[in-house]
Write a protein that holds these residues in place. Structure first.
Motif, PDB file in Angstrom:
ATOM      1  N   ALA A 184       0.839  -1.134  -0.038  1.00  0.00           N
ATOM      2  CA  ALA A 184       0.051   0.064   0.099  1.00  0.00           C
ATOM      3  C   ALA A 184       1.024   1.101   0.058  1.00  0.00           C
ATOM      4  N   PRO A 185       0.422   2.338  -0.340  1.00  0.00           N
ATOM      5  CA  PRO A 185       1.281   3.594  -0.567  1.00  0.00           C
ATOM      6  C   PRO A 185       1.378   4.282   0.622  1.00  0.00           C
ATOM      7  N   VAL A 186       2.468   5.077   0.930  1.00  0.00           N
ATOM      8  CA  VAL A 186       2.634   6.032   1.771  1.00  0.00           C
ATOM      9  C   VAL A 186       3.075   7.185   1.076  1.00  0.00           C
ATOM     10  N   VAL A 187       2.279   8.261   1.520  1.00  0.00           N
ATOM     11  CA  VAL A 187       2.730   9.768   0.821  1.00  0.00           C
ATOM     12  C   VAL A 187       3.923  10.052   1.735  1.00  0.00           C
ATOM     13  N   GLN A 188       4.813  10.711   0.864  1.00  0.00           N
ATOM     14  CA  GLN A 188       6.135  11.007   1.385  1.00  0.00           C
ATOM     15  C   GLN A 188       6.171  12.381   2.062  1.00  0.00           C
ATOM     16  N   PRO A 189       7.105  12.923   2.932  1.00  0.00           N
ATOM     17  CA  PRO A 189       6.856  14.236   3.299  1.00  0.00           C
ATOM     18  C   PRO A 189       7.142  15.416   2.443  1.00  0.00           C
ATOM     19  N   ASP A 190       7.762  14.936   1.206  1.00  0.00           N
ATOM     20  CA  ASP A 190       7.613  16.202   0.086  1.00  0.00           C
ATOM     21  C   ASP A 190       6.099  16.472  -0.327  1.00  0.00           C
ATOM     22  N   GLY A 191       5.272  15.513   0.024  1.00  0.00           N
ATOM     23  CA  GLY A 191       3.643  15.885  -0.435  1.00  0.00           C
ATOM     24  C   GLY A 191       3.571  15.598  -1.909  1.00  0.00           C
ATOM     25  N   VAL A 192       4.415  15.101  -2.727  1.00  0.00           N
ATOM     26  CA  VAL A 192       4.219  14.900  -4.050  1.00  0.00           C
ATOM     27  C   VAL A 192       4.534  13.612  -4.486  1.00  0.00           C
ATOM     28  N   SER A 193       5.253  12.690  -3.681  1.00  0.00           N
ATOM     29  CA  SER A 193       5.530  11.511  -4.240  1.00  0.00           C
ATOM     30  C   SER A 193       5.005  10.266  -3.169  1.00  0.00           C
ATOM     31  N   LEU A 194       5.127   9.007  -3.533  1.00  0.00           N
ATOM     32  CA  LEU A 194       4.661   7.950  -2.724  1.00  0.00           C
ATOM     33  C   LEU A 194       5.830   6.870  -2.612  1.00  0.00           C
ATOM     34  N   LYS A 195       5.890   6.375  -1.488  1.00  0.00           N
ATOM     35  CA  LYS A 195       6.556   5.059  -1.531  1.00  0.00           C
ATOM     36  C   LYS A 195       5.666   3.849  -1.239  1.00  0.00           C
ATOM     37  N   HIS A 196       6.021   2.760  -1.341  1.00  0.00           N
ATOM     38  CA  HIS A 196       5.147   1.574  -1.091  1.00  0.00           C
ATOM     39  C   HIS A 196       5.701   0.477  -0.318  1.00  0.00           C
ATOM     40  N   HIS A 197       5.054   0.037   0.877  1.00  0.00           N
ATOM     41  CA  HIS A 197       5.081  -0.687   1.819  1.00  0.00           C
ATOM     42  C   HIS A 197       4.249  -2.027   1.907  1.00  0.00           C
ATOM     43  N   GLU A 198       4.884  -3.244   2.534  1.00  0.00           N
ATOM     44  CA  GLU A 198       4.125  -4.244   2.336  1.00  0.00           C
ATOM     45  C   GLU A 198       2.979  -4.162   3.364  1.00  0.00           C
ATOM     46  N   LEU A 199       1.934  -4.959   3.005  1.00  0.00           N
ATOM     47  CA  LEU A 199       0.871  -5.113   3.721  1.00  0.00           C
ATOM     48  C   LEU A 199       0.520  -6.478   4.050  1.00  0.00           C
ATOM     49  N   THR A 200       0.754  -6.705   5.592  1.00  0.00           N
ATOM     50  CA  THR A 200       0.541  -7.923   5.994  1.00  0.00           C
ATOM     51  C   THR A 200      -0.530  -7.928   7.170  1.00  0.00           C
ATOM     52  N   PRO A 201      -1.352  -9.035   7.627  1.00  0.00           N
ATOM     53  CA  PRO A 201      -2.227  -9.030   8.646  1.00  0.00           C
ATOM     54  C   PRO A 201      -1.662  -8.457   9.972  1.00  0.00           C
ATOM     55  N   GLY A 202      -0.322  -8.255   9.968  1.00  0.00           N
ATOM     56  CA  GLY A 202       0.344  -7.644  11.108  1.00  0.00           C
ATOM     57  C   GLY A 202       0.820  -6.332  11.076  1.00  0.00           C
ATOM     58  N   THR A 203       0.615  -5.893   9.833  1.00  0.00           N
ATOM     59  CA  THR A 203       1.261  -4.362   9.675  1.00  0.00           C
ATOM     60  C   THR A 203       0.500  -3.210  10.393  1.00  0.00           C
ATOM     61  N   PRO A 204       1.325  -2.686  11.257  1.00  0.00           N
ATOM     62  CA  PRO A 204       0.734  -1.657  11.843  1.00  0.00           C
ATOM     63  C   PRO A 204       0.390  -0.326  10.847  1.00  0.00           C
ATOM     64  N   LEU A 205      -0.674   0.345  11.066  1.00  0.00           N
ATOM     65  CA  LEU A 205      -0.999   1.547  10.130  1.00  0.00           C
ATOM     66  C   LEU A 205      -1.100   2.703  10.996  1.00  0.00           C
TER      67      LEU A 205
END
Length: 197
Positions: free
Chosen positions: A80-101
């Motif tokens: 799933a995507p994570v908006v970066q501090p620059d406010g214009v780009s995304l990074k993408h991190h694994e999503l599992t049943p244990g992933t903290p959101l």
């Protein structure tokens, strides 16, 4: 009309989504999940990227897709995507049943980067893309930030881009103000139809 602008389409779609009762959003979200599994080889993918829904905007509830993949113990892994501090780009991190959101500034849940693995765009077999409207060439109208066009441009040549629409409006003939940087979709899922471009 074949020259609808993004702004006009965005306003109409936001109004249409706002008018949907919660139970209708749930029904259509379940139908979108069924469409994805019926028309695409989900179990054969290695990595699927999907957005986490902003419920107050009546976005498609992608948790139905996520929980089905986990319940069926499919081999496909999720990110799933994570908006970066620059406010214009995304990074993408694994999503599992244990992933903290944690919710970002727009109220969208995101994986906590320090607790998850980053996945590069070139790794994805398919990306589920949020949208407000789409045209017959697969060009989409989003919220206007350009996050997804920048992200999709970084994906591999074989990556499938699949839009999810909670509205059942057929694609418009043409979005009049498509930009050279806009990345078209390969398909768009709606509760009542699947469109391929």
């Amino acid at each position: 009309m074949d020259n609808d602008t993004k702004a006009t389409l965005r306003r109409a779609a936001l109004a249409g989504r706002a008018a949907l009762p919660a139970e209708e959003v749930e029904r259509r979200s379940e139908a979108l999940c069924e469409q994805l599994f019926q028309h695409f080889p989900v179990a054969q993918w290695r990595w699927l990227h999907l957005f986490l829904p902003l419920a107050k905007q009546n976005e498609p509830d992608t948790w139905r897709i996520i929980h089905r993949i986990w319940a069926e113990e499919l081999a496909v892994r999720l990110a799933a995507p994570v908006v970066q501090p620059d406010g214009v780009s995304l990074k993408h991190h694994e999503l599992t049943p244990g992933t903290p959101l944690a919710e970002n500034r727009w109220g969208i849940p995101e994986p906590i980067p320090s607790a998850t693995v980053e996945i590069l765009p070139a790794q994805f077999d398919a990306v589920l893309v949020p949208l407000l409207a789409v045209d017959e060439a697969g060009h989409r109208v989003g919220y206007g930030g350009g996050f997804y066009d920048r992200f999709l441009a970084q994906c591999g040549p074989a990556t499938l881009f699949i839009g999810l629409s909670i509205l059942d409006d057929a694609p418009v003939a043409r979005i009049g103000d498509v930009l050279p940087t806009d990345v078209p979709l390969h398909a768009c899922l709606m509760a009542a139809a699947v469109w391929r471009f």
